[in-house]
Design an enzyme around this catalytic site. Sequence first.
Site, short mmCIF file in Angstrom:
data_model
loop_
_atom_site.label_atom_id
_atom_site.label_comp_id
_atom_site.label_asym_id
_atom_site.label_seq_id
_atom_site.Cartn_x
_atom_site.Cartn_y
_atom_site.Cartn_z
N GLY A 228 0.82 -1.20 0.00
CA GLY A 228 0.00 0.00 0.00
C GLY A 228 0.86 1.25 0.00
N SER A 229 0.28 2.32 0.48
CA SER A 229 0.95 3.62 0.46
C SER A 229 2.00 3.73 1.57
CB SER A 229 -0.07 4.75 0.62
OG SER A 229 -0.60 4.76 1.94
N GLY A 233 1.82 2.46 5.35
CA GLY A 233 2.89 1.59 5.81
C GLY A 233 3.50 2.05 7.12
N GLU A 250 5.63 -3.30 1.23
CA GLU A 250 5.91 -2.80 -0.12
C GLU A 250 5.07 -1.54 -0.28
OE1 GLU A 250 5.34 -1.52 -3.43
OE2 GLU A 250 4.40 -3.38 -4.09
#
Length: 481
Positions: A228-229, A233, A250
């Site tokens: 995700g963003s 994160g 990620e």
Amino acid sequence: MSAPTRPVTIPTLRLSIGGELLDSPEGLDVLDPATAAVVTRVPVATPELLDRAVAAARRAAPGWAAMPLPERQQRVRAFAELVEEHRSELAALLTLEQGKPVGRAYGEIGSGLAYVNAFTRMTLADEVLKDDDGELIRLRRVPVGVVAAITAWNYPQMLSLWKIGPALVAGNPVIVKPSPYTPVSTLRVGELAQQVLPPGVLQVLAGGDELGARLTTHEGVDKISFTGSRRAGRAVMAAAAPTMKRLTLELGGNDPGIVLPDADPGAIAADLYAGGMSNCGQVCAGLKRLFVPTARAGEFAEALATVAGTVVVGNGFDAGVDMGPVQNRPQLERVQGLLADAQRRGAEVYFRGRAPDGPGNWHPVVLVRGAGDDVPLVAEEQFGPVLPLLTYDTLDEAVARANRGPDGLGASVWSDDEEAAEAVATRLDAGTVWINQHPMLSPDAPFGGRKQSGIGVESSMLGLHAYTDVSVLRVKHSVPR
């Protein structure tokens, strides 16, 4: 196998918990991004249902971990085969909720299954570190425990399968939480999994950010694998800290591509375009900043515009469509805002394609030049069908600008001279640097980010090891050998 078609009816979907398919008193509407219409309503995992799922995973963990690796892998292969049997159905559901052309949805599922099957061929053999007259030291890879896999809306099937495969093969039960924008096809996969996997080994729960927050703090969850963003994160990382959960993050990137002066615009324009605009520009490791020599900027702009002019934007179920809508309204508004801001700051739109009228999340292909590095459209990950063309005068300048910022997921260098390209590539701060392609992923190569683009890697043996802990066995020989 029949070709994917628009679903006539959407199946009634349930949460997969402990081998059962359960409803919930709470629900979530799922929208078709091509029409903005509600296509179905899915059940949401309440705190009580989450606790039930975690308890089921913990009950399943010892037996799944103790199962011999070849048998676990056979079970995972059976799961992959069942998903393959339903691939056309799943592709249609994926297009309905995500918007991408149905052929590409079908390909996404195939790509995810290729990763699952690759992990069923990998081994987790013990490694002898020392064995002499005095002592045996053996390194073992043991399951980390209950894994929560939290996925994003751009590639719902591929991302979930990326995580399910190695987690299960390594001996861990998995709880998958898809994005609230795209839960449909993943819930259906969860239903299928109950036919071939023991209860509690693979469960799928739908819900919003609150469910994700509960997963990241739940004491019964041992690892979070999140895509995700960067903002999300950071929140995951902070929430996981009190219980010391293992993490794979990620977090996207703002990938640069540097074209060297010798490159032929006509020869590489189609690949440059695909690197930046595939999946409507919604690719974590997509090409998002394109650097070309100042003296050749006009040639590259013309070549890219020629390719972009052939692209058909429309409903993913319609024949001949190359690109669907932006997946959700907030993301569409973000892309629109970044583009408008760049134009106010002096950037020029040198190509604007066509997009359908109507209530869907439609955005045309847009190519931009003349934006400065500090313009948010360039400095931030835009995650939409807008590609800025930037110019440079020296390679040192291009490398410095490409490395600027907190992201470091991917990068690329383009040239007919592979040796020259590699010399530039080794100077770029990215988890993966491609030469004459962008992006290209495969199960045999690790994928992850540097800097703030993430922690850890997915795929390859390193990705399998990410779902294990190290346990060292040391044996003092009672009788010297």
